[in-house]
Design an enzyme around this catalytic site. Structure first.
Site, PDB file in Angstrom:
ATOM      1  N   HIS A  26       0.872  -1.185   0.000  1.00  0.00           N
ATOM      2  CA  HIS A  26       0.000   0.000   0.000  1.00  0.00           C
ATOM      3  C   HIS A  26       0.910   1.236   0.000  1.00  0.00           C
ATOM      4  CE1 HIS A  26      -2.914   2.901   1.719  1.00  0.00           C
ATOM      5  NE2 HIS A  26      -3.864   2.035   1.432  1.00  0.00           N
ATOM      6  N   ASP A  70       2.801  -4.320   8.126  1.00  0.00           N
ATOM      7  CA  ASP A  70       1.610  -3.511   7.949  1.00  0.00           C
ATOM      8  C   ASP A  70       0.428  -4.466   8.114  1.00  0.00           C
ATOM      9  OD1 ASP A  70      -0.604  -2.258   6.996  1.00  0.00           O
ATOM     10  OD2 ASP A  70       0.275  -1.644   5.078  1.00  0.00           O
ATOM     11  N   GLN A 100      -4.803  -5.173   7.095  1.00  0.00           N
ATOM     12  CA  GLN A 100      -5.792  -6.142   6.601  1.00  0.00           C
ATOM     13  C   GLN A 100      -5.713  -7.466   7.354  1.00  0.00           C
ATOM     14  OE1 GLN A 100      -8.095  -5.201   4.701  1.00  0.00           O
ATOM     15  NE2 GLN A 100      -7.220  -3.302   3.876  1.00  0.00           N
ATOM     16  N   LYS A 112     -10.625  -0.478  10.275  1.00  0.00           N
ATOM     17  CA  LYS A 112     -10.747  -1.714   9.483  1.00  0.00           C
ATOM     18  C   LYS A 112     -11.088  -2.897  10.389  1.00  0.00           C
ATOM     19  CE  LYS A 112      -7.491   0.069   6.144  1.00  0.00           C
ATOM     20  NZ  LYS A 112      -8.114   0.317   4.847  1.00  0.00           N
ATOM     21  N   CYS A 124      -4.688   2.268  -3.794  1.00  0.00           N
ATOM     22  CA  CYS A 124      -3.481   2.820  -3.158  1.00  0.00           C
ATOM     23  C   CYS A 124      -2.315   1.846  -3.290  1.00  0.00           C
ATOM     24  CB  CYS A 124      -3.713   3.159  -1.688  1.00  0.00           C
ATOM     25  SG  CYS A 124      -4.976   4.390  -1.438  1.00  0.00           S
TER      26      CYS A 124
HETATM   27  C1  LIG Z   1      -2.586  -2.758   3.650  1.00  0.00           C
HETATM   28  C2  LIG Z   1      -2.914  -1.347   4.082  1.00  0.00           C
HETATM   29  N1  LIG Z   1      -1.953  -0.599   4.629  1.00  0.00           N
HETATM   30  C3  LIG Z   1      -2.185   0.643   5.043  1.00  0.00           C
HETATM   31  C4  LIG Z   1      -3.423   1.211   4.903  1.00  0.00           C
HETATM   32  C5  LIG Z   1      -3.632   2.606   5.393  1.00  0.00           C
HETATM   33  O1  LIG Z   1      -4.535   2.602   6.454  1.00  0.00           O
HETATM   34  P1  LIG Z   1      -5.116   3.977   7.054  1.00  0.00           P
HETATM   35  O2  LIG Z   1      -5.629   4.747   5.875  1.00  0.00           O
HETATM   36  O3  LIG Z   1      -6.209   3.532   7.965  1.00  0.00           O
HETATM   37  O4  LIG Z   1      -4.001   4.655   7.754  1.00  0.00           O
HETATM   38  C6  LIG Z   1      -4.453   0.485   4.316  1.00  0.00           C
HETATM   39  C7  LIG Z   1      -5.776   1.089   4.089  1.00  0.00           C
HETATM   40  O5  LIG Z   1      -6.396   0.858   3.071  1.00  0.00           O
HETATM   41  C8  LIG Z   1      -4.192  -0.848   3.919  1.00  0.00           C
HETATM   42  O6  LIG Z   1      -5.151  -1.608   3.377  1.00  0.00           O
END
Ligand SMILES: Cc1ncc(COP(=O)(O)O)c(C=O)c1O
Length: 394
Positions: free
Chosen positions: A118, A191, A194, A217, A352
């Site tokens: 991401h 990270d 998910q 999430k 993203c």
């Molecule tokens: C794998 C992953 N990393 C990071 C993020 C970023 O999360 P946040 O926007 O809640 O900070 C997301 C959000 O879509 C994600 O799916």
């Protein structure tokens, strides 16, 4: 043609989500809908119990402080950590930025990422001046850990991978990733955005050094997330202000220990309480049960979509709760728009993850992502909607 097995929701929690009703919400990977228990906890925290934390000497403030700190212990406990190892942030994005900005480089200026990350796990490293090496993916969309093993060097300060891909649902062999990072003295950041809503996570068993996730999430509120870290006290503060200091003079300031030294300013008090309610909610269901439920839905969904001509499916067969697809010859945005007309919400776009789109050789995908409340009716509606897409586009 294989007839997909229809599963009835083993979890049976759909009626706890007031905002879903008859809607087929397949965008939980973007943000999860909220169960009534979380909504009630947030409402009561504002309507009945509200006060500041860590400052007031009056009783309600000290009660709120206790609840804020209980939330920290619960969020850290969910992933096998201790309370003082978890910092509240605005979300996973801020958690990764914190590490990228604050971690002393100790002469190592490279970070090892993968092609499915991401943007939140790419751009912070660029802004912090790291050189990036990107690990390729296997044919079915998993991080190729054999390649990672060959690529890691003593110049790498951090290996940072998604525990579960937000596009493909691929589940990382996190323990092996930790071993690879540590083999050259690098730190592993996962990270877990998910993963935390979909799998049981144990940072100790994995051997992770940092773990980032977002409450929204995980059926909790927006605006709050978590950074778990094994040795947070080795990082200097990154933002200054109230609450993170020990003693301030114009000449010199000393700081509190972690986690408080990373929480400058008044925190998202009610966010923490909402997150705690969300943690309690998933723990009551059990993440093993949620994971089994979503895996069954993924198997059913992939089988149903493969029965339709002209659908390209991405990612591994055993993805966790997330499947990306395209209808041949139709832009993902058109697919998602027509699906919306029939009451099915999917995400379309680059999610993203533009380097992953480049890797897949497509500008965008449509993505269906499941949650504890999802059931076979959502998949049936998705299939009906895709048939409509195909009729419209001939
Ligand atoms: C794998 C992953 N990393 C990071 C993020 C970023 O999360 P946040 O926007 O809640 O900070 C997301 C959000 O879509 C994600 O799916």
């Amino acid at each position: 043609m294989n007839a997909p097995t229809r599963i009835n929701s083993a979890l049976n929690v759909r009626d706890q989500f007031p905002a879903i009703d008859n809607w087929h919400y397949l965008d939980s990977a973007a943000t999860a809908q909220k169960p009534q228990a979380v909504i009630d906890a947030i409402t009561e925290a504002y309507a009945r119990d509200y006060a500041t934390v860590h400052r007031g000497v009056y009783q309600r403030s000290s009660e709120m402080t206790g609840r804020y700190e209980d939330a920290r212990a619960a969020a850290s406990g969910l992933i096998g950590g201790r309370a003082n190892e978890l910092v509240f942030t605005r979300g996973a994005t801020e958690a990764i930025n914190l590490v990228a900005r604050s971690l002393p480089k100790e002469g190592r200026n490279r970070v090892l990422l993968s092609n499915l990350e991401h943007h939140s796990n790419i751009v912070p490293w660029q802004l912090a001046g790291y050189e990036i090496d990107a690990v390729p993916l296997t044919d079915d969309g998993q991080v190729d850990l054999d390649a990672a093993e060959a690529m890691i060097t003593e110049e790498h300060r951090v290996v940072a991978f998604a525990h579960v891909s937000n596009v493909l649902g691929s589940v990382l062999d996190a323990k092996r990733a930790a071993d690879i990072a540590h083999s050259k003295g690098a730190l592993l950041l996962l990270d877990g955005c998910q993963a935390v809503p979909r799998l049981p996570v144990d940072v100790g068993a994995i051997g992770a050094d940092f773990y980032a996730f977002s409450a929204h999430k995980l059926y909790g509120p927006t605006g709050i997330g978590c950074l778990w870290g094994r040795e947070l006290d080795r990082l200097p503060p990154w933002q200054g202000g109230g609450s993170m200091i020990d003693r301030v003079t114009f000449e010199q300031t000393t700081y509190l220990d972690a986690p408080m030294r990373f929480e400058a300013g008044t925190p998202h008090i009610v966010g923490a309480i909402g997150l705690h309610a969300a943690v309690d909610w998933v723990e009551k269901l059990s993440l093993d049960a949620i994971h089994a439920h979503e895996c069954a839905l993924i198997a059913e969904c992939r089988a149903a979509l493969s029965n339709i001509d002209g659908i390209t499916l991405y990612g591994p067969e055993d993805s966790a709760g997330i499947v990306s697809f395209n209808v041949d010859g139709v832009h993902a945005h058109d697919t998602a728009t027509i699906l919306d007309d029939v009451g099915v919400a999917v995400r379309a776009g680059h999610h993203c993850a533009q380097p992953l789109m480049d890797w897949l050789g497509v500008p965008a995908t449509a993505r269906a992502s499941f949650a504890a409340h999802s059931d076979s009716s959502d998949i049936e509606a998705l299939v009906r909607g895709i048939e409509q897409v195909k009729r419209i586009f001939g």
